[in-house]
Design a protein around this motif. Structure first.
Motif, PDB file in Angstrom:
ATOM      1  N   UNK A  97      -1.606  20.898  -3.266  1.00 50.48           N
ATOM      2  CA  UNK A  97      -3.059  20.239  -3.221  1.00 50.48           C
ATOM      3  C   UNK A  97      -4.067  21.367  -3.417  1.00 50.48           C
ATOM      4  N   UNK A  98      -5.292  20.934  -3.794  1.00 48.78           N
ATOM      5  CA  UNK A  98      -6.415  21.754  -3.813  1.00 48.78           C
ATOM      6  C   UNK A  98      -7.603  21.452  -3.157  1.00 48.78           C
ATOM      7  N   UNK A  99      -8.376  22.389  -2.660  1.00 49.07           N
ATOM      8  CA  UNK A  99      -9.478  22.163  -1.891  1.00 49.07           C
ATOM      9  C   UNK A  99     -10.750  22.941  -2.191  1.00 49.07           C
ATOM     10  N   UNK A 100     -12.041  22.612  -2.254  1.00 52.72           N
ATOM     11  CA  UNK A 100     -12.865  23.491  -2.628  1.00 52.72           C
ATOM     12  C   UNK A 100     -14.195  23.426  -1.815  1.00 52.72           C
ATOM     13  N   UNK A 101     -15.102  24.079  -1.693  1.00 49.56           N
ATOM     14  CA  UNK A 101     -16.255  24.070  -0.643  1.00 49.56           C
ATOM     15  C   UNK A 101     -17.445  24.761  -1.785  1.00 49.56           C
ATOM     16  N   UNK A 102     -18.517  23.975  -1.655  1.00 45.23           N
ATOM     17  CA  UNK A 102     -19.764  24.477  -2.497  1.00 45.23           C
ATOM     18  C   UNK A 102     -19.508  24.431  -3.985  1.00 45.23           C
ATOM     19  N   UNK A 103     -19.629  25.367  -4.565  1.00 42.44           N
ATOM     20  CA  UNK A 103     -19.258  25.451  -6.156  1.00 42.44           C
ATOM     21  C   UNK A 103     -17.761  24.854  -6.346  1.00 42.44           C
ATOM     22  N   UNK A 104     -16.966  25.448  -5.374  1.00 38.71           N
ATOM     23  CA  UNK A 104     -15.253  24.934  -5.207  1.00 38.71           C
ATOM     24  C   UNK A 104     -15.297  23.570  -5.157  1.00 38.71           C
ATOM     25  N   UNK A 105     -16.315  23.060  -4.588  1.00 45.10           N
ATOM     26  CA  UNK A 105     -15.992  21.619  -4.423  1.00 45.10           C
ATOM     27  C   UNK A 105     -16.045  20.771  -5.560  1.00 45.10           C
ATOM     28  N   UNK A 106     -16.932  21.137  -6.455  1.00 47.22           N
ATOM     29  CA  UNK A 106     -17.144  20.589  -7.898  1.00 47.22           C
ATOM     30  C   UNK A 106     -15.899  20.989  -8.853  1.00 47.22           C
ATOM     31  N   UNK A 107     -15.392  22.250  -8.610  1.00 49.66           N
ATOM     32  CA  UNK A 107     -14.220  22.568  -9.225  1.00 49.66           C
ATOM     33  C   UNK A 107     -13.104  21.637  -8.682  1.00 49.66           C
ATOM     34  N   UNK A 108     -12.975  21.592  -7.473  1.00 47.48           N
ATOM     35  CA  UNK A 108     -11.857  20.776  -6.796  1.00 47.48           C
ATOM     36  C   UNK A 108     -11.709  19.268  -7.584  1.00 47.48           C
ATOM     37  N   UNK A 109     -13.034  18.697  -7.685  1.00 44.95           N
ATOM     38  CA  UNK A 109     -13.139  17.357  -8.269  1.00 44.95           C
ATOM     39  C   UNK A 109     -12.599  17.342  -9.978  1.00 44.95           C
ATOM     40  N   UNK A 110     -13.149  18.480 -10.558  1.00 39.09           N
ATOM     41  CA  UNK A 110     -12.803  18.661 -11.849  1.00 39.09           C
ATOM     42  C   UNK A 110     -11.120  18.861 -12.091  1.00 39.09           C
ATOM     43  N   UNK A 111     -10.485  19.690 -11.425  1.00 41.50           N
ATOM     44  CA  UNK A 111      -9.134  19.814 -11.311  1.00 41.50           C
ATOM     45  C   UNK A 111      -8.517  18.478 -10.935  1.00 41.50           C
ATOM     46  N   UNK A 112      -8.866  17.656  -9.994  1.00 42.22           N
ATOM     47  CA  UNK A 112      -8.390  16.466  -9.790  1.00 42.22           C
ATOM     48  C   UNK A 112      -8.448  15.458 -10.657  1.00 42.22           C
ATOM     49  N   UNK A 113      -9.537  15.699 -11.605  1.00 48.44           N
ATOM     50  CA  UNK A 113      -9.574  14.755 -12.687  1.00 48.44           C
ATOM     51  C   UNK A 113      -8.619  15.226 -14.023  1.00 48.44           C
ATOM     52  N   UNK A 114      -8.074  16.231 -14.102  1.00 47.94           N
ATOM     53  CA  UNK A 114      -7.455  16.785 -15.248  1.00 47.94           C
ATOM     54  C   UNK A 114      -5.958  17.107 -14.936  1.00 47.94           C
ATOM     55  N   UNK A 115      -5.581  17.228 -13.619  1.00 50.58           N
ATOM     56  CA  UNK A 115      -4.215  17.390 -13.147  1.00 50.58           C
ATOM     57  C   UNK A 115      -3.711  16.720 -12.170  1.00 50.58           C
ATOM     58  N   UNK A 116      -2.744  16.226 -11.956  1.00 46.74           N
ATOM     59  CA  UNK A 116      -2.016  15.213 -11.127  1.00 46.74           C
ATOM     60  C   UNK A 116      -1.229  16.071 -10.188  1.00 46.74           C
ATOM     61  N   UNK A 117      -2.195  16.109  -8.786  1.00 48.01           N
ATOM     62  CA  UNK A 117      -1.459  16.617  -7.978  1.00 48.01           C
ATOM     63  C   UNK A 117      -1.434  15.938  -6.478  1.00 48.01           C
ATOM     64  N   UNK A 118      -0.768  16.271  -5.726  1.00 49.33           N
ATOM     65  CA  UNK A 118      -0.626  15.378  -4.407  1.00 49.33           C
ATOM     66  C   UNK A 118      -1.974  14.985  -3.836  1.00 49.33           C
ATOM     67  N   UNK A 119      -2.872  15.724  -3.759  1.00 52.33           N
ATOM     68  CA  UNK A 119      -4.139  15.551  -3.148  1.00 52.33           C
ATOM     69  C   UNK A 119      -5.176  16.489  -3.397  1.00 52.33           C
ATOM     70  N   UNK A 120      -6.362  16.260  -3.359  1.00 52.75           N
ATOM     71  CA  UNK A 120      -7.552  16.964  -3.540  1.00 52.75           C
ATOM     72  C   UNK A 120      -8.662  16.718  -2.703  1.00 52.75           C
ATOM     73  N   UNK A 121      -9.398  17.588  -2.275  1.00 49.70           N
ATOM     74  CA  UNK A 121     -10.622  17.578  -1.356  1.00 49.70           C
ATOM     75  C   UNK A 121     -11.928  18.255  -1.676  1.00 49.70           C
ATOM     76  N   UNK A 122     -12.904  17.701  -1.889  1.00 54.69           N
ATOM     77  CA  UNK A 122     -14.192  18.336  -2.190  1.00 54.69           C
ATOM     78  C   UNK A 122     -15.250  18.414  -0.944  1.00 54.69           C
ATOM     79  N   UNK A 123     -15.812  19.690  -0.763  1.00 52.15           N
ATOM     80  CA  UNK A 123     -16.623  19.625   0.410  1.00 52.15           C
ATOM     81  C   UNK A 123     -18.067  20.124  -0.160  1.00 52.15           C
ATOM     82  N   UNK A 124     -19.001  19.408  -0.332  1.00 45.34           N
ATOM     83  CA  UNK A 124     -20.238  19.800  -0.934  1.00 45.34           C
ATOM     84  C   UNK A 124     -19.883  19.689  -2.601  1.00 45.34           C
ATOM     85  N   UNK A 125     -21.091  20.024  -3.137  1.00 47.75           N
ATOM     86  CA  UNK A 125     -21.069  19.967  -4.774  1.00 47.75           C
ATOM     87  C   UNK A 125     -22.290  20.303  -5.283  1.00 47.75           C
ATOM     88  N   UNK A 126     -22.820  19.890  -6.488  1.00 48.49           N
ATOM     89  CA  UNK A 126     -23.833  20.411  -7.331  1.00 48.49           C
ATOM     90  C   UNK A 126     -24.911  19.467  -6.912  1.00 48.49           C
TER      91      UNK A 126
END
Length: 210
Positions: A97-126
Motif C-alpha cells: 500500500x501507499x500513504x502520503x501526507x501534505x504534498x505526499x497526500x496528492x502524490x498518493x492519490x496520483x499513484x493510486x490512479x496509475x498503479x493497482x495496489x492493495x490500498x492507498x491513503x492521502x492525508x491533506x492535499x493541494x
C-alpha cells in the motif's frame, strides 16, 4: 521504537532510488510506501515510517525531489522501484500500500490512479487552485483509496472536499473521502483530528491489505 536504515536500491538497468525503511519487530503483515512532504524525509516522516513499522508493516519512503522539481513520471518511477524493493523483501503484490501526507497526500492519490495496489491513503492535499486536477484523478483510482482533508489555512475547503468525494464515488474500487473542519493540510493544528485520521489509516490498511 524500531530504527530506520537508508540504502540505495539500484536495478540492473541502472535506475536507482534512495530508500529509508523500518522493519517490524514481529510478524510481517505487508509493506507500505510513505510518500513524503515537500521538505523531504524529515523527522516527522521518519517518525511515521517507524510508527507504521511498529504496527507490523515493512515501511519504506523513497527520497523524492522537492515540490518544485518532482514530475509525475519521476514519482511513478520512484514508486515502481520501491514496489520492486518490497517484492524483493517478501511482500506480495496484494499486501502493498501507499500513504502520503501534505504534498505526499496528492502524490498518493496520483499513484493510486496509475498503479493497482492493495490500498492507498492521502492525508491533506493541494490548495483549491489545484483541485480540478485532483478531482479528475479521484475518479480514476484503481487502488482502494481513503482521502482525508482539513479546511483550515491553505487546505482544501468543504465544498471542494465534497467534489472529491463525488468524483471518487465513480471509481470502480472502494473509496472514502473524509472532511475534518478546522484541520490544516498537515493536520498538526488539530491533535484530535490527527489521532482519528491515524486510526482511519490503520483501519483502511487492515481492511484492504489481507
Amino acid at each position: 521504537m524500531t530504527s530506520t536504515t537508508t540504502v540505495d536500491h539500484q536495478r540492473t538497468d541502472g535506475h536507482s532510488v534512495r530508500l529509508t525503511f523500518a522493519e517490524p519487530e514481529g510478524a510481517l503483515r505487508g509493506g507500505l510506501i510513505v510518500l513524503h512532504e515537500g521538505h523531504g524525509v524529515t523527522d516527522g516522516v521518519l517518525l511515521l515510517v517507524k510508527s507504521l513499522a511498529g504496527e507490523g508493516w515493512l515501511t519504506v519512503t523513497p527520497h523524492l525531489a522537492g515540490d518544485e522539481g518532482l514530475t509525475r513520471q519521476d514519482l511513478l518511477d520512484a514508486t515502481d522501484l520501491t514496489l520492486e524493493w518490497l517484492l524483493d523483501h517478501g511482500v506480495d503484490a496484494d499486501l502493498r500500500g501507499v500513504v502520503g501526507f501534505d504534498l505526499g497526500g496528492t502524490a498518493a492519490l496520483l499513484v493510486a490512479s496509475h498503479r493497482k495496489l492493495g490500498a492507498a491513503v492521502s492525508v491533506g492535499g493541494q490548495a483549491v487552485a489545484e483541485l480540478p486536477r485532483l478531482v479528475a484523478i479521484a475518479g480514476r483510482v484503481t487502488s482502494p483509496w481513503l482521502g482525508m482533508f482539513g479546511d483550515a489555512g491553505d487546505a482544501v475547503g468543504e465544498a471542494e472536499v465534497e467534489q472529491l468525494r463525488e468524483a471518487a464515488a465513480t471509481a470502480k474500487v472502494a473509496t472514502n473521502v473524509v472532511h475534518y473542519p478546522g484541520a490544516n493540510h498537515r493536520f498538526d493544528a488539530d491533535p484530535e483530528a490527527a489521532q482519528e485520521a491515524w486510526q482511519r489509516t490503520l483501519d483502511w490498511f487492515d481492511a484492504h491489505l489481507r
